[in-house]
Write a protein that holds these residues in place. Structure first.
Motif, PDB file in Angstrom:
ATOM      1  N   GLU A   1      -1.339   1.700  -5.693  1.00  0.00           N
ATOM      2  CA  GLU A   1      -2.158   2.047  -4.531  1.00  0.00           C
ATOM      3  C   GLU A   1      -2.907   0.821  -4.017  1.00  0.00           C
ATOM      4  O   GLU A   1      -3.015   0.604  -2.802  1.00  0.00           O
ATOM      5  CB  GLU A   1      -3.153   3.165  -4.884  1.00  0.00           C
ATOM      6  N   GLU A   2      -3.425   0.010  -4.939  1.00  0.00           N
ATOM      7  CA  GLU A   2      -4.121  -1.199  -4.515  1.00  0.00           C
ATOM      8  C   GLU A   2      -3.154  -2.174  -3.871  1.00  0.00           C
ATOM      9  O   GLU A   2      -3.481  -2.818  -2.860  1.00  0.00           O
ATOM     10  CB  GLU A   2      -4.825  -1.866  -5.699  1.00  0.00           C
ATOM     11  N   ALA A   3      -1.947  -2.293  -4.429  1.00  0.00           N
ATOM     12  CA  ALA A   3      -0.948  -3.195  -3.860  1.00  0.00           C
ATOM     13  C   ALA A   3      -0.551  -2.753  -2.454  1.00  0.00           C
ATOM     14  O   ALA A   3      -0.375  -3.587  -1.552  1.00  0.00           O
ATOM     15  CB  ALA A   3       0.280  -3.247  -4.770  1.00  0.00           C
ATOM     16  N   VAL A   4      -0.413  -1.453  -2.242  1.00  0.00           N
ATOM     17  CA  VAL A   4      -0.085  -0.920  -0.913  1.00  0.00           C
ATOM     18  C   VAL A   4      -1.213  -1.211   0.065  1.00  0.00           C
ATOM     19  O   VAL A   4      -0.987  -1.575   1.230  1.00  0.00           O
ATOM     20  CB  VAL A   4       0.182   0.591  -0.995  1.00  0.00           C
ATOM     21  N   GLU A   5      -2.446  -1.080  -0.401  1.00  0.00           N
ATOM     22  CA  GLU A   5      -3.610  -1.349   0.455  1.00  0.00           C
ATOM     23  C   GLU A   5      -3.634  -2.811   0.887  1.00  0.00           C
ATOM     24  O   GLU A   5      -3.918  -3.133   2.042  1.00  0.00           O
ATOM     25  CB  GLU A   5      -4.885  -0.984  -0.309  1.00  0.00           C
ATOM     26  N   VAL A   6      -3.302  -3.721  -0.043  1.00  0.00           N
ATOM     27  CA  VAL A   6      -3.246  -5.146   0.279  1.00  0.00           C
ATOM     28  C   VAL A   6      -2.105  -5.420   1.258  1.00  0.00           C
ATOM     29  O   VAL A   6      -2.261  -6.182   2.219  1.00  0.00           O
ATOM     30  CB  VAL A   6      -3.069  -5.981  -1.008  1.00  0.00           C
ATOM     31  N   ALA A   7      -0.950  -4.791   1.047  1.00  0.00           N
ATOM     32  CA  ALA A   7       0.207  -4.985   1.923  1.00  0.00           C
ATOM     33  C   ALA A   7      -0.082  -4.505   3.337  1.00  0.00           C
ATOM     34  O   ALA A   7       0.342  -5.120   4.319  1.00  0.00           O
ATOM     35  CB  ALA A   7       1.414  -4.251   1.352  1.00  0.00           C
ATOM     36  N   ALA A   8      -0.826  -3.404   3.445  1.00  0.00           N
ATOM     37  CA  ALA A   8      -1.123  -2.834   4.755  1.00  0.00           C
ATOM     38  C   ALA A   8      -2.001  -3.752   5.598  1.00  0.00           C
ATOM     39  O   ALA A   8      -2.012  -3.658   6.827  1.00  0.00           O
ATOM     40  CB  ALA A   8      -1.797  -1.476   4.589  1.00  0.00           C
ATOM     41  N   LYS A   9      -2.740  -4.661   4.944  1.00  0.00           N
ATOM     42  CA  LYS A   9      -3.609  -5.585   5.666  1.00  0.00           C
ATOM     43  C   LYS A   9      -2.873  -6.845   6.118  1.00  0.00           C
ATOM     44  O   LYS A   9      -3.434  -7.651   6.854  1.00  0.00           O
ATOM     45  CB  LYS A   9      -4.794  -5.972   4.781  1.00  0.00           C
TER      46      LYS A   9
END
Length: 252
Positions: A83-91
């Motif tokens: 979930e954290e990796a997805v959040e970073v990717a989304a930015k």
């Protein structure tokens, strides 16, 4: 856990309004520390695809598949969860015009544990005065700043000679006690910072009891780690009293 972030561009997208990538790198790499490293890739038109069929190497100029989306670069992330990796990717700015593929690394073992075992080998080798066992921890092209000579020793043979010279001044085993050990691993490269106390009996009588700061660089070689760089710093009297240091600090 480590994640590969595949940055996928789109030939048909208009990138003129896309935000620059540098602020994202600054925020996720420098400030948050979740982006370890990454790089852009050359365009698909400059790629070469290689296949082997019936022992014959087949080379094709161009990408593996002709699609409008292509891998434009990559970033290695270290996050607590997907979930954290997805959040970073989304930015990531490219997410607004292309796509970001997030894939977890395959876990092949605990590299930090392997490096700690390697350091324990050095402790055991000193206790047993086993030069072969100690040298097995180092890469053939190792570079070491040895405390005996104070000079750089390049290559395993030069290091062995420096170690043998040092041990010739000592009687019996060398007790190596690791008081502090911190390690940082990043793919095939790692660094450790250690505080090591060494005690031994001198050949001419008396004893050795000193604490050194040891900074070590490691490289993964196949299925094991080896030491490729090591710098040992021992204390010395600089002729500056505590009062002098305090006074200088107050003056500054």
């Amino acid at each position: 856990m480590k994640y590969m972030l595949l940055v996928c561009g789109d030939d048909t997208a208009d990138a003129s309004g896309m935000a620059p990538v540098e602020p994202w790198v600054e925020e996720q790499g420098v400030q948050r520390g979740v982006r370890l490293h990454g790089h852009r890739l050359r365009l698909p038109a400059e790629a070469v695809t290689v296949r082997v069929r019936n022992g014959e190497v087949l080379r094709t100029d161009g990408p593996f598949a002709e699609t409008k989306e292509y891998v434009a670069g990559f970033d290695i992330l270290e996050c607590d969860s997907l979930e954290e990796a997805v959040e970073v990717a989304a930015k990531h700015p490219v997410a607004t015009i292309g796509a970001m593929e997030v894939r977890a690394f395959w876990e092949d073992g605990n590299a930090e544990e392997e490096i700690r075992r390697l350091d324990a080998e050095l402790t055991a080798a000193g206790r047993e005065r086993d030069f072969d066992r100690a040298m097995a921890c180092y890469a053939p092209d190792v570079e070491v700043f040895h405390p005996v000579s104070g000079l750089e020793q390049r290559g395993i043979e030069a290091l062995r000679k420096a170690e043998e010279m040092w041990f010739s001044t000592l009687a019996g085993p060398v007790e190596r006690e690791v008081l502090e050990f911190r390690v940082r691993v990043d793919e095939s490269i790692a660094f450790s910072h250690a505080l090591v106390r060494m005690r031994a009996t001198l050949v001419g009588g008396g004893s050795l009891d000193t604490t050194a700061r040891v900074t070590t660089g490691y490289r993964a070689a196949g299925d094991r780690w080896q030491i490729v760089h090591q710098h040992t710093s021992v204390p010395f009297d600089a002729g500056i009293s505590d009062a002098g240091v305090t006074g200088a600090s107050a003056a500054g």
